[in-house]
Scaffold this motif. Structure first.
Motif, mmCIF file in Angstrom:
data_model
loop_
_atom_site.group_PDB
_atom_site.id
_atom_site.type_symbol
_atom_site.label_atom_id
_atom_site.label_comp_id
_atom_site.label_asym_id
_atom_site.label_seq_id
_atom_site.Cartn_x
_atom_site.Cartn_y
_atom_site.Cartn_z
ATOM 1 N N ASP A 122 20.239 -48.132 -14.073
ATOM 2 C CA ASP A 122 20.505 -48.186 -15.504
ATOM 3 C C ASP A 122 19.844 -47.080 -16.313
ATOM 4 O OD1 ASP A 122 22.098 -50.730 -15.956
ATOM 5 O OD2 ASP A 122 20.437 -51.511 -14.782
ATOM 6 N N TRP A 123 18.759 -46.483 -15.792
ATOM 7 C CA TRP A 123 17.979 -45.590 -16.639
ATOM 8 C C TRP A 123 17.807 -44.179 -16.098
ATOM 9 C CZ3 TRP A 123 17.132 -46.781 -21.478
ATOM 10 C CH2 TRP A 123 17.169 -48.135 -21.856
ATOM 11 N N ALA A 124 18.232 -43.914 -14.867
ATOM 12 C CA ALA A 124 18.038 -42.573 -14.318
ATOM 13 C C ALA A 124 18.758 -41.520 -15.149
ATOM 14 C CB ALA A 124 18.506 -42.520 -12.861
ATOM 15 N N ALA A 125 20.009 -41.795 -15.532
ATOM 16 C CA ALA A 125 20.778 -40.819 -16.308
ATOM 17 C C ALA A 125 20.148 -40.599 -17.681
ATOM 18 C CB ALA A 125 22.220 -41.282 -16.449
ATOM 19 N N LEU B 61 12.238 -59.383 -5.219
ATOM 20 C CA LEU B 61 12.223 -59.086 -6.658
ATOM 21 C C LEU B 61 11.567 -57.738 -6.929
ATOM 22 C CD1 LEU B 61 12.476 -59.867 -9.677
ATOM 23 C CD2 LEU B 61 10.294 -61.082 -9.434
ATOM 24 N N ALA B 62 10.410 -57.513 -6.302
ATOM 25 C CA ALA B 62 9.697 -56.255 -6.512
ATOM 26 C C ALA B 62 10.491 -55.068 -5.994
ATOM 27 C CB ALA B 62 8.330 -56.314 -5.825
ATOM 28 N N ALA B 63 11.308 -55.289 -4.961
ATOM 29 C CA ALA B 63 12.110 -54.199 -4.413
ATOM 30 C C ALA B 63 13.342 -53.909 -5.248
ATOM 31 C CB ALA B 63 12.525 -54.540 -2.977
ATOM 32 N N MET B 64 13.889 -54.926 -5.921
ATOM 33 C CA MET B 64 15.140 -54.735 -6.650
ATOM 34 C C MET B 64 14.932 -54.282 -8.090
ATOM 35 S SD MET B 64 17.667 -57.690 -5.129
ATOM 36 C CE MET B 64 19.170 -56.861 -5.670
ATOM 37 N N ILE B 65 13.759 -54.477 -8.646
ATOM 38 C CA ILE B 65 13.498 -53.966 -9.995
ATOM 39 C C ILE B 65 13.597 -52.436 -10.033
ATOM 40 C CG2 ILE B 65 11.704 -53.663 -11.734
ATOM 41 C CD1 ILE B 65 10.911 -56.553 -11.330
ATOM 42 N N PRO B 66 12.988 -51.694 -9.084
ATOM 43 C CA PRO B 66 13.176 -50.237 -9.098
ATOM 44 C C PRO B 66 14.631 -49.829 -8.888
ATOM 45 C CG PRO B 66 11.260 -50.818 -7.782
ATOM 46 C CD PRO B 66 11.968 -52.091 -8.086
ATOM 47 N N GLU B 67 15.343 -50.556 -8.052
ATOM 48 C CA GLU B 67 16.763 -50.245 -7.849
ATOM 49 C C GLU B 67 17.529 -50.387 -9.154
ATOM 50 O OE1 GLU B 67 20.581 -51.758 -5.156
ATOM 51 O OE2 GLU B 67 18.560 -52.462 -4.681
ATOM 52 N N ALA C 3 23.011 -35.399 -15.290
ATOM 53 C CA ALA C 3 22.302 -36.666 -15.445
ATOM 54 C C ALA C 3 22.881 -37.751 -14.551
ATOM 55 C CB ALA C 3 22.362 -37.114 -16.910
ATOM 56 N N GLY C 4 24.196 -37.731 -14.339
ATOM 57 C CA GLY C 4 24.818 -38.734 -13.477
ATOM 58 C C GLY C 4 24.433 -38.609 -12.021
ATOM 59 N N LEU C 5 23.864 -37.461 -11.644
ATOM 60 C CA LEU C 5 23.493 -37.253 -10.244
ATOM 61 C C LEU C 5 22.252 -38.045 -9.850
ATOM 62 C CD1 LEU C 5 24.053 -33.405 -9.911
ATOM 63 C CD2 LEU C 5 25.562 -35.251 -9.144
ATOM 64 N N GLY C 6 21.471 -38.516 -10.820
ATOM 65 C CA GLY C 6 20.274 -39.276 -10.490
ATOM 66 C C GLY C 6 20.604 -40.533 -9.721
ATOM 67 N N PHE C 7 21.465 -41.370 -10.300
ATOM 68 C CA PHE C 7 21.847 -42.588 -9.606
ATOM 69 C C PHE C 7 22.733 -42.287 -8.409
ATOM 70 C CE2 PHE C 7 25.058 -45.986 -9.067
ATOM 71 C CZ PHE C 7 24.224 -46.916 -8.455
ATOM 72 N N SER D 236 6.953 -43.178 -21.874
ATOM 73 C CA SER D 236 8.009 -42.340 -21.315
ATOM 74 C C SER D 236 8.602 -43.013 -20.085
ATOM 75 C CB SER D 236 7.454 -40.971 -20.936
ATOM 76 O OG SER D 236 6.577 -41.080 -19.826
ATOM 77 N N LEU D 237 9.864 -42.709 -19.818
ATOM 78 C CA LEU D 237 10.503 -43.250 -18.619
ATOM 79 C C LEU D 237 9.830 -42.711 -17.360
ATOM 80 C CD1 LEU D 237 14.243 -43.159 -19.704
ATOM 81 C CD2 LEU D 237 12.956 -45.199 -19.063
ATOM 82 N N GLY D 238 9.292 -41.500 -17.445
ATOM 83 C CA GLY D 238 8.576 -40.957 -16.299
ATOM 84 C C GLY D 238 7.388 -41.814 -15.902
ATOM 85 N N SER D 239 6.606 -42.235 -16.888
ATOM 86 C CA SER D 239 5.453 -43.088 -16.589
ATOM 87 C C SER D 239 5.885 -44.450 -16.082
ATOM 88 C CB SER D 239 4.583 -43.244 -17.840
ATOM 89 O OG SER D 239 5.298 -43.876 -18.890
#
Length: 263
Positions: free
Chosen positions: A100-103, A89-95, A117-121, A231-234
């Protein structure tokens, strides 16, 4: 399948999932724009159906052995599969957060264009696919516990870099680094769950996959709620700290290492 073949293959199987995610992220938008969403969906469905028909006759039969005692239909009483599930679970939340949110992060907080922006994912999915195809060999050489620990450390560094970056380039590099680390954490957890001593493989794996994939479901909504206040960064930096959980539980991945006697 791993026990039947006598070797690790879980990471490679997940590698094809990541390869599909990378191909979809890279080409899906262009195909939809060129041919429309209905035509795109119809072609993808047809291709998937053909692959499924081809694969059905090649599935491994896993019926119980004749005379084998019937396993009781109950949830595991041992805490081990639940702890491995927490690790997944802890490993898949960052994935899920990168998916969903990198872009959004790159576009909203860094002013990146839609194409950038699409290059993040895409960067994360690409490195993840490559590392998953290498993961089985790494696991056989260094062991599941060591591979998991190094993977967690690399993923933490990548998420932290993405979170503290002030420009799209370093953030995308951070997502790529996070993909390298995240790549083999979940496959190792799944293999560990399928080889818990005294527990049917299907039972342990079902618990861990249920808990692990709930991270993909939890991440979008919960991060969206938090993004209204932080912020998404934090948030990405906080997700790096979250990976302390699989790092602390890494010794439980020892059941993912098995020899030919298990086959």
């Amino acid at each position: 399948m791993e026990r039947a073949r006598g070797r690790a293959i879980m990471s490679s199987c997940h590698g094809f999932w990541s390869l599909g995610a990378f191909a979809g992220a890279a080409a899906g938008g262009w195909l939809i724009q060129r041919f429309g969403e209905l035509a795109h969906a119809a072609v993808i469905t047809a291709v998937f159906a053909l692959v499924l028909v081809w694969a059905l006759s090649r599935l491994l039969e896993d019926a119980p052995e004749v005379g084998a005692p019937k396993a009781p239909l109950r949830l595991p009483r041992s805490p081990l599969p639940w702890l491995i599930g927490l690790m997944a679970l802890a490993a898949m939340i960052p994935e899920g957060a990168i998916l969903d949110w990198a872009a959004v992060y790159l576009q909203r907080e860094m002013g990146a264009s839609l194409s950038v922006a699409g290059l993040g994912f895409a960067a994360c999915a690409g490195t993840m696919a490559a590392m998953r195809f290498l993961g089985d060999g790494l696991r056989r050489r260094y062991g599941a516990v060591t591979t998991l620990r190094v993977s967690a450390a690399v993923a933490m560094a990548g998420l932290a870099l993405a979170g503290i970056s002030s420009a799209p380039g370093p953030a995308i590099a951070g997502f790529a680094l996070a993909g390298i680390g995240i790549a083999n954490m979940v496959p190792i957890a799944f293999s560990a769950a399928g080889n818990v001593p005294g527990l049917a493989a299907g039972m342990g794996l079902s618990v861990v996959t249920m808990m692990g994939y709930s991270g993909i479901l939890l991440a979008p909504g919960s991060i969206g709620f938090l993004a209204e206040h932080f912020s998404l960064g934090s948030i990405y930096v906080a997700l790096a700290v979250l990976l302390v959980i699989p790092l602390a539980l890494s010794r439980l991945a020892a059941t993912a290492d098995f020899d030919a006697r298990n086959g």
